[in-house]
Design a protein around this motif. Structure first.
Motif, PDB file in Angstrom:
ATOM      1  N   CYS A   1       0.846  -1.202   0.000  1.00 46.23           N
ATOM      2  CA  CYS A   1       0.000   0.000   0.000  1.00 46.23           C
ATOM      3  C   CYS A   1       0.879   1.248   0.000  1.00 46.23           C
ATOM      4  CB  CYS A   1      -0.945   0.010   1.195  1.00 46.23           C
ATOM      5  SG  CYS A   1      -0.131   0.314   2.775  1.00 46.23           S
TER       6      CYS A   1
ATOM      7  N   GLU B   1      -2.524  -6.543 -12.686  1.00 51.41           N
ATOM      8  CA  GLU B   1      -1.557  -5.527 -12.279  1.00 51.41           C
ATOM      9  C   GLU B   1      -0.209  -6.158 -11.954  1.00 51.41           C
ATOM     10  OE1 GLU B   1       0.135  -1.795 -11.113  1.00 51.41           O
ATOM     11  OE2 GLU B   1      -1.374  -2.494 -12.544  1.00 51.41           O
TER      12      GLU B   1
ATOM     13  N   TYR C   1     -16.905  -1.229  -4.081  1.00 52.98           N
ATOM     14  CA  TYR C   1     -15.494  -0.808  -4.013  1.00 52.98           C
ATOM     15  C   TYR C   1     -14.568  -1.974  -4.340  1.00 52.98           C
ATOM     16  CZ  TYR C   1     -11.010   0.763  -2.235  1.00 52.98           C
ATOM     17  OH  TYR C   1      -9.660   1.072  -2.136  1.00 52.98           O
TER      18      TYR C   1
ATOM     19  N   ASP D   1     -12.961   3.711   0.725  1.00 51.78           N
ATOM     20  CA  ASP D   1     -13.509   5.026   0.402  1.00 51.78           C
ATOM     21  C   ASP D   1     -14.895   5.165   1.007  1.00 51.78           C
ATOM     22  OD1 ASP D   1     -15.336   3.816  -1.336  1.00 51.78           O
ATOM     23  OD2 ASP D   1     -14.363   4.505  -3.174  1.00 51.78           O
TER      24      ASP D   1
ATOM     25  N   TYR E   1      -7.106   0.520   1.856  1.00 52.60           N
ATOM     26  CA  TYR E   1      -7.964   0.487   0.668  1.00 52.60           C
ATOM     27  C   TYR E   1      -9.409   0.664   1.142  1.00 52.60           C
ATOM     28  CZ  TYR E   1      -3.819  -1.094  -1.757  1.00 52.60           C
ATOM     29  OH  TYR E   1      -2.547  -1.166  -2.281  1.00 52.60           O
TER      30      TYR E   1
ATOM     31  N   GLN F   1     -11.140  -6.679   3.774  1.00 50.62           N
ATOM     32  CA  GLN F   1     -11.587  -6.584   2.388  1.00 50.62           C
ATOM     33  C   GLN F   1     -12.486  -7.761   2.019  1.00 50.62           C
ATOM     34  OE1 GLN F   1      -7.715  -6.103   0.625  1.00 50.62           O
ATOM     35  NE2 GLN F   1      -7.481  -4.138   1.667  1.00 50.62           N
TER      36      GLN F   1
ATOM     37  N   LYS G   1      -8.138  -8.352 -11.298  1.00 51.33           N
ATOM     38  CA  LYS G   1      -7.457  -7.056 -11.287  1.00 51.33           C
ATOM     39  C   LYS G   1      -6.105  -7.159 -10.604  1.00 51.33           C
ATOM     40  CE  LYS G   1     -11.646  -4.181 -11.438  1.00 51.33           C
ATOM     41  NZ  LYS G   1     -11.349  -3.426 -12.660  1.00 51.33           N
TER      42      LYS G   1
ATOM     43  N   ASP H   1     -14.634  -2.879  -8.030  1.00 51.95           N
ATOM     44  CA  ASP H   1     -13.970  -1.867  -8.852  1.00 51.95           C
ATOM     45  C   ASP H   1     -12.452  -1.889  -8.707  1.00 51.95           C
ATOM     46  OD1 ASP H   1     -16.368  -0.965  -9.836  1.00 51.95           O
ATOM     47  OD2 ASP H   1     -16.473   0.810  -8.550  1.00 51.95           O
ATOM     48  N   ASN H   2     -11.949  -2.398  -7.590  1.00 56.00           N
ATOM     49  CA  ASN H   2     -10.527  -2.237  -7.307  1.00 56.00           C
ATOM     50  C   ASN H   2      -9.755  -3.505  -6.951  1.00 56.00           C
ATOM     51  OD1 ASN H   2     -10.200   0.917  -7.097  1.00 56.00           O
ATOM     52  ND2 ASN H   2     -12.056   0.440  -5.937  1.00 56.00           N
ATOM     53  N   LEU H   3     -10.406  -4.507  -6.374  1.00 53.71           N
ATOM     54  CA  LEU H   3      -9.637  -5.579  -5.737  1.00 53.71           C
ATOM     55  C   LEU H   3     -10.155  -6.982  -6.052  1.00 53.71           C
ATOM     56  CD1 LEU H   3      -9.102  -3.951  -2.208  1.00 53.71           C
ATOM     57  CD2 LEU H   3      -7.327  -4.425  -3.903  1.00 53.71           C
TER      58      LEU H   3
END
Length: 277
Positions: A86, A264, A251, A223, A221, A189, A260, A254-256
């Motif tokens: 992070c 990455e 969330y 929001d 992580y 998460q 994804k 969209d991110n994790l």
């Protein structure tokens, strides 16, 4: 072809879960890779992986390499590219006097959103996730829930199973996170992936070892869709009032996701291979 080095895949600890979820993500993407065998591009997920210091210099190393760069200073002469989980960890590591060629890359492993999906059930309880959090905060949390007549499930880090977490997902409407700082925080998460909003008591300083003090967070992580994070428990009533507005699973999607995270990771491997000195 990609070689992924690790010390084992497992759902019982953080490093093992990182390895397991990366492997699953690569499979979902249809990426050709082998485990613990050297190939054209190599990634090493932890220092206890087999043949760690025999790997090529352009190997992408980490996360879970060490707590502090000073734990094994020799490693910085072996490799150039290191993963940190992070932003605050990246910022912290960059304060150390390392080699000029050292590069840090932020990366978070994906979450299994199929396994950790919204669960059917009568959801009325609170999930209290306690990981090295303040005892005073935990006492206040329990007292508050009892005073409101709210039932809760307490999961203590290191003493619950993945099955326990999934079962809690069937019964819990929201979660309270009483944790220390997190480098990624896979468990919270996974909670969010089940659609459970979180009130995070955010410890904002990493001070786990004497003499070290650095700005950090319990939820790196996160929001406004995920819930509320605050340095104490004073916004809990506000959290309950807004409970229906939070969308934590959005969330995560969209991110994790696993895909994804793996995508990455491949991008970073390609970068290290293309920019080797």
């Amino acid at each position: 072809m990609i070689g992924i080095f690790h010390g084992g895949v497992s759902a019982t600890n953080g490093p093992g879960k990182v390895a397991m979820n990366l492997v699953e993500g690569l499979k979902k993407l249809g990426i050709d890779f082998v485990e613990n065998e050297e190939r054209d591009m190599n990634g090493c997920l932890a220092s206890w992986s087999p043949r760690f210091k025999d790997l090529p210099r352009e190997t992408l190393v980490g996360p879970n390499l060490m707590v502090l760069p000073t734990d094994d200073p020799s490693v910085w002469s072996y490799f150039d590219n290191f993963i940190v989980p992070c932003k605050w960890v990246k910022d912290y590591f960059q304060t150390f006097d390392l080699t000029a060629s050292t590069k840090f890359h932020q990366w978070a492993v994906g979450i299994d959103t199929e396994l950790f999906s919204p669960k059917r059930g009568t959801k009325s309880k609170c999930l209290v996730y306690n990981k090295r959090g303040s005892r005073q905060n935990l006492k206040l949390i329990i007292q508050t829930l009892n005073s409101l007549g709210m039932e809760y499930i307490l999961l203590d880090y290191g003493s619950y199973t993945e099955s326990d977490l999934l079962t809690a997902g069937e019964e819990c409407l929201f979660a309270i996170l009483n944790t220390a700082t997190e480098s990624q925080g896979i468990a919270y998460q996974e909670i969010m992936s089940m659609g459970i909003p979180c009130y995070a008591i955010d410890k904002q300083t990493w001070d786990d070892q004497p003499g070290y003090n650095f700005p950090a967070t319990s939820v790196p992580y996160f929001d406004e869709r995920c819930g509320i994070k605050h340095h104490n428990f004073s916004r809990f009533a506000e959290f309950l009032d807004k409970l229906s507005t939070f969308k934590p699973r959005d969330y995560i999607l969209d991110n994790l996701t696993l895909e994804k995270g793996a995508s990455e990771y491949i991008r970073l491997l390609e970068f290290c291979h293309e920019h080797q000195e």
